[in-house]
Write a protein that holds these residues in place. Sequence first.
Motif, PDB file in Angstrom:
ATOM      1  N   VAL A 207     -75.037 -43.806  80.340  1.00 38.88           N
ATOM      2  CA  VAL A 207     -74.427 -44.750  79.401  1.00 38.88           C
ATOM      3  C   VAL A 207     -75.248 -46.030  79.345  1.00 38.88           C
ATOM      4  CG1 VAL A 207     -72.398 -46.192  78.961  1.00 38.88           C
ATOM      5  CG2 VAL A 207     -72.114 -43.823  79.718  1.00 38.88           C
ATOM      6  N   GLN A 208     -75.506 -46.515  78.134  1.00 40.76           N
ATOM      7  CA  GLN A 208     -76.307 -47.724  77.961  1.00 40.76           C
ATOM      8  C   GLN A 208     -75.517 -48.961  78.389  1.00 40.76           C
ATOM      9  OE1 GLN A 208     -76.015 -45.340  75.619  1.00 40.76           O
ATOM     10  NE2 GLN A 208     -78.096 -44.570  75.370  1.00 40.76           N
ATOM     11  N   LEU A 209     -76.232 -49.913  78.993  1.00 42.89           N
ATOM     12  CA  LEU A 209     -75.631 -51.147  79.497  1.00 42.89           C
ATOM     13  C   LEU A 209     -76.226 -52.346  78.775  1.00 42.89           C
ATOM     14  CD1 LEU A 209     -75.902 -50.412  83.336  1.00 42.89           C
ATOM     15  CD2 LEU A 209     -73.957 -49.931  81.830  1.00 42.89           C
ATOM     16  N   SER A 210     -75.384 -53.360  78.566  1.00 47.36           N
ATOM     17  CA  SER A 210     -75.839 -54.607  77.954  1.00 47.36           C
ATOM     18  C   SER A 210     -75.302 -55.776  78.751  1.00 47.36           C
ATOM     19  CB  SER A 210     -75.358 -54.709  76.497  1.00 47.36           C
ATOM     20  OG  SER A 210     -75.842 -53.640  75.725  1.00 47.36           O
ATOM     21  N   TYR A 211     -76.022 -56.895  78.658  1.00 49.24           N
ATOM     22  CA  TYR A 211     -75.669 -58.072  79.453  1.00 49.24           C
ATOM     23  C   TYR A 211     -75.275 -59.235  78.551  1.00 49.24           C
ATOM     24  CZ  TYR A 211     -75.973 -61.803  82.930  1.00 49.24           C
ATOM     25  OH  TYR A 211     -75.693 -62.863  83.747  1.00 49.24           O
ATOM     26  N   ASP A 220     -87.960 -65.568  79.849  1.00 51.19           N
ATOM     27  CA  ASP A 220     -88.756 -64.338  79.863  1.00 51.19           C
ATOM     28  C   ASP A 220     -88.611 -63.561  81.169  1.00 51.19           C
ATOM     29  OD1 ASP A 220     -89.633 -64.836  77.326  1.00 51.19           O
ATOM     30  OD2 ASP A 220     -91.588 -65.635  77.926  1.00 51.19           O
ATOM     31  N   GLY A 221     -88.536 -64.263  82.290  1.00 53.89           N
ATOM     32  CA  GLY A 221     -88.405 -63.582  83.572  1.00 53.89           C
ATOM     33  C   GLY A 221     -87.096 -62.812  83.673  1.00 53.89           C
ATOM     34  N   GLU A 222     -85.993 -63.445  83.257  1.00 52.08           N
ATOM     35  CA  GLU A 222     -84.701 -62.762  83.294  1.00 52.08           C
ATOM     36  C   GLU A 222     -84.672 -61.588  82.322  1.00 52.08           C
ATOM     37  OE1 GLU A 222     -81.278 -65.955  84.001  1.00 52.08           O
ATOM     38  OE2 GLU A 222     -82.781 -66.675  82.557  1.00 52.08           O
ATOM     39  N   LEU A 223     -85.273 -61.759  81.151  1.00 49.75           N
ATOM     40  CA  LEU A 223     -85.318 -60.661  80.185  1.00 49.75           C
ATOM     41  C   LEU A 223     -86.108 -59.479  80.744  1.00 49.75           C
ATOM     42  CD1 LEU A 223     -85.940 -62.667  76.886  1.00 49.75           C
ATOM     43  CD2 LEU A 223     -83.823 -61.501  77.545  1.00 49.75           C
ATOM     44  N   ALA A 224     -87.218 -59.769  81.395  1.00 47.01           N
ATOM     45  CA  ALA A 224     -88.035 -58.698  81.964  1.00 47.01           C
ATOM     46  C   ALA A 224     -87.269 -57.944  83.044  1.00 47.01           C
ATOM     47  CB  ALA A 224     -89.328 -59.286  82.527  1.00 47.01           C
ATOM     48  N   GLU A 225     -86.511 -58.667  83.861  1.00 51.04           N
ATOM     49  CA  GLU A 225     -85.732 -58.013  84.920  1.00 51.04           C
ATOM     50  C   GLU A 225     -84.639 -57.133  84.318  1.00 51.04           C
ATOM     51  OE1 GLU A 225     -82.846 -56.984  87.713  1.00 51.04           O
ATOM     52  OE2 GLU A 225     -82.387 -58.444  86.146  1.00 51.04           O
ATOM     53  N   LEU A 226     -83.949 -57.636  83.281  1.00 49.30           N
ATOM     54  CA  LEU A 226     -82.890 -56.865  82.642  1.00 49.30           C
ATOM     55  C   LEU A 226     -83.435 -55.626  81.937  1.00 49.30           C
ATOM     56  CD1 LEU A 226     -80.749 -59.774  81.165  1.00 49.30           C
ATOM     57  CD2 LEU A 226     -79.971 -58.106  82.865  1.00 49.30           C
ATOM     58  N   ALA A 227     -84.650 -55.732  81.408  1.00 46.86           N
ATOM     59  CA  ALA A 227     -85.246 -54.607  80.682  1.00 46.86           C
ATOM     60  C   ALA A 227     -85.444 -53.388  81.570  1.00 46.86           C
ATOM     61  CB  ALA A 227     -86.578 -55.024  80.065  1.00 46.86           C
ATOM     62  N   TRP A 229     -83.189 -52.092  83.449  1.00 42.01           N
ATOM     63  CA  TRP A 229     -81.991 -51.268  83.632  1.00 42.01           C
ATOM     64  C   TRP A 229     -80.911 -51.455  82.564  1.00 42.01           C
ATOM     65  CZ3 TRP A 229     -77.299 -53.771  85.130  1.00 42.01           C
ATOM     66  CH2 TRP A 229     -77.429 -55.129  85.426  1.00 42.01           C
ATOM     67  N   THR A 230     -81.134 -52.335  81.596  1.00 37.95           N
ATOM     68  CA  THR A 230     -80.199 -52.466  80.475  1.00 37.95           C
ATOM     69  C   THR A 230     -80.954 -52.249  79.165  1.00 37.95           C
ATOM     70  OG1 THR A 230     -80.481 -54.845  80.045  1.00 37.95           O
ATOM     71  CG2 THR A 230     -78.948 -54.230  81.801  1.00 37.95           C
ATOM     72  N   ILE A 231     -80.196 -52.109  78.081  1.00 42.59           N
ATOM     73  CA  ILE A 231     -80.838 -51.876  76.778  1.00 42.59           C
ATOM     74  C   ILE A 231     -80.710 -53.063  75.838  1.00 42.59           C
ATOM     75  CG2 ILE A 231     -80.684 -49.365  76.869  1.00 42.59           C
ATOM     76  CD1 ILE A 231     -78.257 -51.159  74.630  1.00 42.59           C
ATOM     77  N   ALA A 232     -79.852 -54.057  76.174  1.00 42.67           N
ATOM     78  CA  ALA A 232     -79.627 -55.141  75.216  1.00 42.67           C
ATOM     79  C   ALA A 232     -79.051 -56.367  75.906  1.00 42.67           C
ATOM     80  CB  ALA A 232     -78.678 -54.692  74.106  1.00 42.67           C
ATOM     81  N   VAL A 233     -79.205 -57.502  75.236  1.00 48.19           N
ATOM     82  CA  VAL A 233     -78.546 -58.744  75.635  1.00 48.19           C
ATOM     83  C   VAL A 233     -77.758 -59.268  74.441  1.00 48.19           C
ATOM     84  CG1 VAL A 233     -80.197 -59.407  77.417  1.00 48.19           C
ATOM     85  CG2 VAL A 233     -80.598 -60.098  75.038  1.00 48.19           C
ATOM     86  N   TYR A 234     -76.724 -60.020  74.752  1.00 49.15           N
ATOM     87  CA  TYR A 234     -75.930 -60.686  73.724  1.00 49.15           C
ATOM     88  C   TYR A 234     -76.384 -62.136  73.592  1.00 49.15           C
ATOM     89  CZ  TYR A 234     -72.379 -56.997  73.443  1.00 49.15           C
ATOM     90  OH  TYR A 234     -71.729 -55.808  73.226  1.00 49.15           O
ATOM     91  N   ALA A 235     -76.288 -62.688  72.379  1.00 49.68           N
ATOM     92  CA  ALA A 235     -76.584 -64.098  72.141  1.00 49.68           C
ATOM     93  C   ALA A 235     -75.917 -64.500  70.827  1.00 49.68           C
ATOM     94  CB  ALA A 235     -78.095 -64.348  72.090  1.00 49.68           C
ATOM     95  N   HIS A 236     -76.002 -65.779  70.493  1.00 45.03           N
ATOM     96  CA  HIS A 236     -75.383 -66.263  69.254  1.00 45.03           C
ATOM     97  C   HIS A 236     -76.434 -66.946  68.397  1.00 45.03           C
ATOM     98  CE1 HIS A 236     -72.665 -67.974  66.349  1.00 45.03           C
ATOM     99  NE2 HIS A 236     -71.639 -67.405  66.953  1.00 45.03           N
ATOM    100  N   PRO A 237     -76.535 -66.574  67.110  1.00 48.56           N
ATOM    101  CA  PRO A 237     -77.566 -67.175  66.251  1.00 48.56           C
ATOM    102  C   PRO A 237     -77.416 -68.670  66.068  1.00 48.56           C
ATOM    103  CG  PRO A 237     -76.028 -65.837  64.963  1.00 48.56           C
ATOM    104  CD  PRO A 237     -75.762 -65.532  66.405  1.00 48.56           C
ATOM    105  N   ARG A 238     -76.245 -69.207  66.409  1.00 44.90           N
ATOM    106  CA  ARG A 238     -76.048 -70.651  66.343  1.00 44.90           C
ATOM    107  C   ARG A 238     -76.975 -71.376  67.317  1.00 44.90           C
ATOM    108  NH1 ARG A 238     -70.238 -71.537  67.825  1.00 44.90           N
ATOM    109  NH2 ARG A 238     -69.802 -70.505  65.838  1.00 44.90           N
ATOM    110  N   VAL A 239     -77.347 -70.698  68.414  1.00 50.49           N
ATOM    111  CA  VAL A 239     -78.162 -71.354  69.446  1.00 50.49           C
ATOM    112  C   VAL A 239     -79.435 -70.577  69.760  1.00 50.49           C
ATOM    113  CG1 VAL A 239     -76.282 -72.633  70.527  1.00 50.49           C
ATOM    114  CG2 VAL A 239     -76.714 -70.271  71.226  1.00 50.49           C
TER     115      VAL A 239
END
Length: 411
Positions: A207-211, A220-227, A229-239
């Motif tokens: 099952v795919q996981l997202s953070y 970039d470091g946190e994104l690389a670590e998440l990549a 074992w997860t497939i996606a991150v959440y964020a808001h276009p406002r920021v």
Amino acid sequence: MNRVSMFAGGAVVAAALAVAGSAQASPERAGGKRGDAVVVGHRGSPGQAPEETLASYRNALRDGSDVLEGDVQLTSDKRLVLLHDDTLARTTDVEEVYPDRAPWTVGQFTLAEIKRLDAGSWFDSRYAGQRVPTLKELLAVAGHRTGLSLEMKAPANSPGVATLLAKELNAARLTDGAKLPSGAYRVQVHSRDQAALKEFHASAPKVQLSYLTGGKMLGDGELAELAGWTIAVYAHPRVTSAADIGRARAKGLKVISDPVDSPAEIAMAVHQGYDWVTSNFPATVERVLQRRAPFPAANGVVVDSVFPNPSGDDVQPENSEHVVLRNTTSRPVDVSGGYLRDQAGNLMRIGRGYVVGPGSLLRVHVGPGTNRPDAYYNGLTTGFLNNTSGDTVSFFAADHSLLDIGSYIVP
């Protein structure tokens, strides 16, 4: 006084998206039904039905959602139910049914006790009798053609939720990691708690996981670590910016939006390159993505601006926080009995007999005051318009037709 203007109107946004055309779609999205973003019904369709009820999820399906999103928590007898808040107090009548059991957290109650609660009347009397659903009930509504996005909500309050969630999804044969024709996954699980995600993964490794990032894009470091074992991150276009989305994608991650409801914020998500667009109004997302008029029932009165943080008390008499409606036409428009909601479902009404003149304004106040032809006061004692980051305000006619949605950003 803090006046916050709204984004460009729906017609302007639709035109901008039409000019952009299919250039926004990536090859990865080409198999989807629109050739663009996957649409996620956030808690179902809570702009128009009580959140995380079966009525809300059925609305989201009717409105074309590719994915149904919900928050999973455990009852005291270890049953999986769908509820966003830690407490049942905001969206049910638990304080009336069980007055002596504050703070009314989900884990204090058995499933049978929770099923006694009315989870619809707080939103509107039309939904009286809606119940807090179980995960099994959501699975039955979703069927096999709609994706599921399940958040492990506050897993520290639901010990063992990750393993029990995996067990129930395994039993339903939904843990094969399959991708649907829309581009959505059959199931993806997300959380702010990385330990809970890893516990879930141990029992359902396909099952795919997202953070959940909390809105802003990670470094970039946190994104690389998440990549790893997860497939996606959440964020808001406002920021976030297009560059932020590019950084995540360069690490091999998809980006899923936090809820965006107005045509303007939907367009921001699309233009920045979000892969999945999450919304409390999935029908509006569908219309914007299809370059159609976002509000078929629009009568020319729009949400013009918001004053979420007036000088002094937010609910001071005569000068409370308020929303400004504007008639964009050359004719008078009757808005009697209409109402407005923020993203959390808080309600402001418009009294009978209110007509907005051609090119004129109507101020709808949260607090008390003397009603005038150009101002209506709700007389509430607590403010709720967000004055720290921004929010969305939706405007409805008395017959519940959606007339406009406006978003604002607080500087």
